[in-house]
Structure formats: C-alpha cells, structure tokens
Enzyme design. Structure first.
Site, PDB file in Angstrom:
ATOM      1  CG  HIS A 124     -13.234  -2.619  -0.128  1.00 37.49           C
ATOM      2  ND1 HIS A 124     -12.633  -1.657  -0.921  1.00 37.49           N
ATOM      3  CD2 HIS A 124     -13.934  -3.411  -0.962  1.00 37.49           C
ATOM      4  CE1 HIS A 124     -12.981  -1.863  -2.176  1.00 37.49           C
ATOM      5  NE2 HIS A 124     -13.782  -2.921  -2.236  1.00 37.49           N
ATOM      6  CG  HIS A 178      -9.486  -3.936  -0.723  1.00 33.51           C
ATOM      7  ND1 HIS A 178      -9.875  -5.099  -0.088  1.00 33.51           N
ATOM      8  CD2 HIS A 178     -10.123  -3.954  -1.933  1.00 33.51           C
ATOM      9  CE1 HIS A 178     -10.697  -5.789  -0.877  1.00 33.51           C
ATOM     10  NE2 HIS A 178     -10.870  -5.103  -1.999  1.00 33.51           N
ATOM     11  N   GLY A 216      -8.523  -4.026  -5.657  1.00 29.04           N
ATOM     12  CA  GLY A 216      -9.154  -5.074  -6.476  1.00 29.04           C
ATOM     13  C   GLY A 216      -9.864  -4.379  -7.621  1.00 29.04           C
ATOM     14  NE  ARG A 258     -16.483   0.765  -8.145  1.00 24.09           N
ATOM     15  CZ  ARG A 258     -16.471   0.032  -7.047  1.00 24.09           C
ATOM     16  NH1 ARG A 258     -16.545   0.612  -5.866  1.00 24.09           N
ATOM     17  NH2 ARG A 258     -16.346  -1.276  -7.103  1.00 24.09           N
ATOM     18  CG  MET A 308      -2.999  -3.787 -12.717  1.00 27.55           C
ATOM     19  SD  MET A 308      -2.895  -2.262 -13.631  1.00 27.55           S
ATOM     20  CE  MET A 308      -3.327  -1.075 -12.414  1.00 27.55           C
ATOM     21  N   GLY A 334      -7.059  -8.447  -5.306  1.00 20.94           N
ATOM     22  CA  GLY A 334      -6.542  -8.912  -6.606  1.00 20.94           C
ATOM     23  C   GLY A 334      -5.254  -8.240  -7.071  1.00 20.94           C
ATOM     24  CB  ILE A 335      -4.411  -4.782  -8.080  1.00 22.21           C
ATOM     25  CG1 ILE A 335      -5.392  -4.858  -9.266  1.00 22.21           C
ATOM     26  CG2 ILE A 335      -3.169  -4.000  -8.457  1.00 22.21           C
ATOM     27  CD1 ILE A 335      -5.955  -3.509  -9.708  1.00 22.21           C
ATOM     28  CG  ASN A 374      -2.369 -11.776  -7.605  1.00 17.90           C
ATOM     29  OD1 ASN A 374      -1.798 -12.779  -7.231  1.00 17.90           O
ATOM     30  ND2 ASN A 374      -3.675 -11.608  -7.487  1.00 17.90           N
ATOM     31  CD  GLU A 415     -13.835  -8.721   1.041  1.00 20.38           C
ATOM     32  OE1 GLU A 415     -13.473  -9.201  -0.050  1.00 20.38           O
ATOM     33  OE2 GLU A 415     -14.472  -7.668   1.133  1.00 20.38           O
TER      34      GLU A 415
HETATM   35  P1  ADP Z   1     -13.096  -7.629  -6.408  1.00 20.52           P
HETATM   36  O1  ADP Z   1     -12.908  -6.202  -6.030  1.00 20.52           O
HETATM   37  O2  ADP Z   1     -14.156  -7.826  -7.472  1.00 20.52           O
HETATM   38  O3  ADP Z   1     -13.206  -8.593  -5.250  1.00 20.52           O
HETATM   39  P2  ADP Z   1     -10.462  -8.773  -6.834  1.00 20.52           P
HETATM   40  O4  ADP Z   1      -9.935  -8.408  -5.495  1.00 20.52           O
HETATM   41  O5  ADP Z   1     -10.632 -10.200  -7.162  1.00 20.52           O
HETATM   42  O6  ADP Z   1     -11.784  -7.996  -7.186  1.00 20.52           O
HETATM   43  O7  ADP Z   1      -9.493  -8.113  -7.919  1.00 20.52           O
HETATM   44  C1  ADP Z   1      -9.745  -8.237  -9.287  1.00 20.52           C
HETATM   45  C2  ADP Z   1      -8.694  -7.487 -10.068  1.00 20.52           C
HETATM   46  O8  ADP Z   1      -7.391  -7.916  -9.643  1.00 20.52           O
HETATM   47  C3  ADP Z   1      -8.730  -7.788 -11.552  1.00 20.52           C
HETATM   48  O9  ADP Z   1      -9.573  -6.915 -12.245  1.00 20.52           O
HETATM   49  C4  ADP Z   1      -7.297  -7.569 -11.955  1.00 20.52           C
HETATM   50  O10 ADP Z   1      -7.119  -6.226 -12.342  1.00 20.52           O
HETATM   51  C5  ADP Z   1      -6.495  -7.779 -10.710  1.00 20.52           C
HETATM   52  N1  ADP Z   1      -5.648  -8.989 -10.788  1.00 20.52           N
HETATM   53  C6  ADP Z   1      -5.994 -10.260 -10.533  1.00 20.52           C
HETATM   54  N2  ADP Z   1      -4.932 -11.087 -10.694  1.00 20.52           N
HETATM   55  C7  ADP Z   1      -3.889 -10.309 -11.064  1.00 20.52           C
HETATM   56  C8  ADP Z   1      -2.520 -10.537 -11.396  1.00 20.52           C
HETATM   57  N3  ADP Z   1      -1.993 -11.751 -11.374  1.00 20.52           N
HETATM   58  N4  ADP Z   1      -1.770  -9.469 -11.719  1.00 20.52           N
HETATM   59  C9  ADP Z   1      -2.287  -8.224 -11.737  1.00 20.52           C
HETATM   60  N5  ADP Z   1      -3.564  -7.940 -11.444  1.00 20.52           N
HETATM   61  C10 ADP Z   1      -4.354  -8.962 -11.117  1.00 20.52           C
END
Ligand code: ADP
Length: 400
Positions: free
Chosen positions: A183, A211, A213, A244, A286, A333-334, A337, A387
C-alpha cells in the site's frame, strides 16, 4: 497529457484514464472474471461528474488480451473519451511487489519484465497478473511509453533494523526474505497530502498513516521517509483485515500440521482468505459488521474490538518509533468512511494528548477532514486515498 493507469490482476484488469493537465478522471473500468465462463466489463465515463455514464458488458472474456481489446474499444472507439489510441501519452502499471531492485518508477523493457518474473515467488498472487497486463499493453500500445510504479517503493527507505526478521541471515542473503511493506502508493500519497494541508515541508514531517480497506496496513514516516510498516514479506502481516489474520504466532503452522494435519498451503489459504474479520464473525465488510452489532451479534462486536485494538497497539508502537508525531492519517474504505472504527482505534489515547472532535469525526466527507480538536497534541486527519492519481502523477513526471 492523458495517462492510462492499469492495475492488472490474475483474472481482472482495472483501468483509469486521466487528463493530467487538469488531473481529472476521463473514464474508469473493471474487467472481471477473465478466463471464466461469464466475464464482465463495467466501464464508467466521467465517473466524478453529473454527466457520468456506465456501460456494462457481460460475455466470456478469454484472456487479458481479449479484456484489454474490449476496454480499448470503449476508451478509444467512436463513443470513447479519446478518438484514437495515439492520444494516450503514457501508461502507468501498478505493481504490488517490486522486490529489492525495483523501487523508482521505471520504463518497462525486457529487463524489467525479467526482474518481475524473478520475484514471482515473493508475490505469487499478484505479479503473474501484472505481467499478463504488461505483456498485453506492450503489444496493444507498442509506441506508448509504459512505466511500472511499485507498491513497495515507498517503504524502500526502511532501515535494516525495521526490515530484517530475526531469522537465520542466509534467508535474507539467498532469498531476500525481509519486510517489504505494501500500500506504499497510498501511504505516500496521504502522508504528502497531510503535510501539504498542514503547510509543513514533507522533509521534516512525521506521521502515522493508517490504511484500512479490505487490506489494512500502517506506516510510520519520519522526516518524509517511511521508517516502519506493518505488512511484511507478503501483505499478510500486521493489522486485522477483511479476510487476512494479520499478526499470529509463527508456531501456528506447525501446531495445525500436528493437530489437524493441515499442509502449509492449507494454513496459508486459511490465514489469507478465511481469517481476519471474516474468521472472527463470518463477515468481512465493515458495514455488515455494524449492522450485525446493532442486532446484538456478539461475534461481530468482538471482530470490531480485535481489529480496533490491534490498530491502537500499532499506533502506540509507531509513536514510540517516531517520538514526535505531527499527524495520524486515516484512509481507504474503512478509514475514510467508518467513524466508529476511527473512534475505537483512538480510544484511550487522550493520555498522549490526542483529542478527537466527536461531531467532526462523525461527519461524512469526500474531501480531507481534520477530525482532531485544535488543542490536540497530534493532528488527526481523514484523507481519501487516490492510488490511481498518485501512479498517474509519477508516470507523468517520469515520462516528462
Ligand atoms: P481495497 O482494499 O479492496 O481497495 P477499499 O479501500 O475499497 O478496499 O475498502 C473496502 C472496505 O471498506 C469494504 O470491505 C468495507 O468494509 C469498507 N467500507 C466501505 N464503505 C464503508 C462505509 N461506508 N462504512 C464502513 N466501511 C466501509
């Protein structure tokens, strides 16, 4: 100047075309299930605007070449965002693992391809897919300069005391077994963004980037250089992730071999695909976990606790590594958000002067947001990662 960013996996190709004069996204796409019975391509034109348009194709996609030809038709065809392939000035390929020798963005030639083939044992899940994408793109865009941008690059500055495992030294000498970190493009991007937003020169900036996600990792940056990171020789070590495990006792393999007759492949599969949040509560998203907690699901609550506690432990250890910390930055993602994960991760750190503004933390924002109070000893930020933009910037800079 238009730059195409390609992230090619074993059975998928993600792409994004950017106009680097304005840093705007012209189109994005995801080709999925390559080589399977039913393939799929989702192509989005001007995704960040009101005029956005989505095209979905569902048909068998035999191989990476077939997938890329479909994508090129949508990007450059009669209704494409560019009229001809020749308008694409450069291509940047995302590479998860560059090993020890590939760090800076590098122009792809036969020697680079050979080097990526050599390090397949270090990244068996990722590098073969990247190589398939590179071969096809070199064939279809023969005249366009193409650059590899490594996810491992940002962490090349780790000192030996952080990247060496306490193992027999010959494992490093012969197999280059060491911490690489992943990452990196994301950690580097949000760390630099934070320094810029705080009006601080990056060369003297200390931060912890978090980070979170599907994959989760944390990096400590001192004076603008990565000095430690949670992922290791593979992207399995460290934090608790979607599927993981992150850190476990390395004796686990032997124990499961003895008690359950599991092979090392079985254990590897379990640690990568069946563990983490999913292992603890059966869910790896999540959003589902929060919904389940609302319904009184105790395992879901435990999964959240295990993840946020591990996050906190790593933040504490990186504070010890850095001494002075200017900022903690949440992303992905997490991280971007989920205010509950951020709140629980930082719980109890007020004894170090870290103070979160609860109202601001609970806000949703697609822009960078400072969530700490003005009197917090360390600024805490939420910064959306990008990215593709980071890869396109590095590709542009390299080609220019
Ligand atoms: P990647 O690592 O595949 O790039 P992301 O950064 O897109 O993944 O993150 C994906 C994860 O983010 C999802 O599995 C989910 O758990 C979390 N996520 C996405 N949107 C939300 C949200 N609004 N609230 C909480 N968790 C979220």
């Amino acid at each position: 100047m238009k730059v195409l960013v390609i992230n090619s996996g074993s059975s998928s190709i993600k792409y994004q075309l950017l106009d680097m004069n304005t840093e705007s996204v012209l189109c994005t796409g995801l080709v999925e299930r390559i080589g399977e019975e039913e393939g799929r391509l989702v192509h989005k034109v001007a995704p960040d605007t009101e005029a956005s348009k989505k095209i979905t194709l569902e048909q068998p996609i035999a191989d990476h070449e077939a997938g890329m030809v479909l994508a090129i038709d949508l990007i450059c065809g009669p209704n494409g965002v560019v009229k001809d392939k020749s308008e694409i000035a450069a291509i940047g390929h995302r590479i998860v693992h560059g090993g020890e020798n590939l760090h800076e963005p590098t122009l792809i030639d036969d020697a680079v391809v050979e080097e990526l083939e050599k390090i397949i044992p270090l990244a068996p899940l990722h590098n073969p897919g990247h190589l398939a994408g590179i071969r096809v793109a070199r064939h279809l865009f023969a005249d366009v300069p193409q650059v590899v941008v490594m996810d491992t690059a940002y962490h090349q500055t780790l000192p030996p005391k952080a990247y060496m495992y306490a193992l027999p030294h010959e494992l490093y000498d012969e197999l280059r077994i060491r911490r690489y970190g992943f990452h990196g493009t994301s950690h580097g991007y949000v760390a630099k963004e934070a320094a810029r937003l705080m009006h601080r020169p990056f060369e003297t900036f200390n931060c912890i980037t978090v980070h979170l996600g599907n994959g989760c990792s944390m990096t400590a940056t001192a004076n603008g250089k990565a000095v430690d990171t949670s992922m290791g020789i593979t992207p399995l070590e460290g934090l608790v992730m979607g599927t993981r495990s992150g850190d476990v006792d390395p004796a686990l393999h032997a124990l499961l071999a003895r008690t359950r007759n599991m092979t090392s492949e079985d254990v590897d599969q379990m640690l990568n695909k069946e563990s983490g949040l999913k292992g603890l509560c059966g869910m790896n998203d999540m959003r589902d976990i929060h919904a389940a907690i609302e319904m009184g699901d105790k395992k879901a609550e435990l999964a959240l606790d295990v993840q946020t506690y591990r996050n906190r432990k790593y933040i504490g250890s990186y504070m010890a590594v850095l001494g002075r910390v200017d900022a903690i930055i949440f992303t992905a993602g997490i991280g971007e958000n989920d205010y509950i994960v951020r709140r629980n991760t930082l719980q109890g750190l007020d004894c170090f002067g870290i103070k979160i503004d609860k109202m601001v933390n609970a806000q949703r924002a697609s822009e960078p947001l400072k969530i700490s109070t003005d009197d917090s000893a360390i600024e805490v930020w939420v910064i959306p990662t990008n990215e593709e933009l980071a890869i396109a910037r590095q590709t542009k800079e390299f080609v220019n």
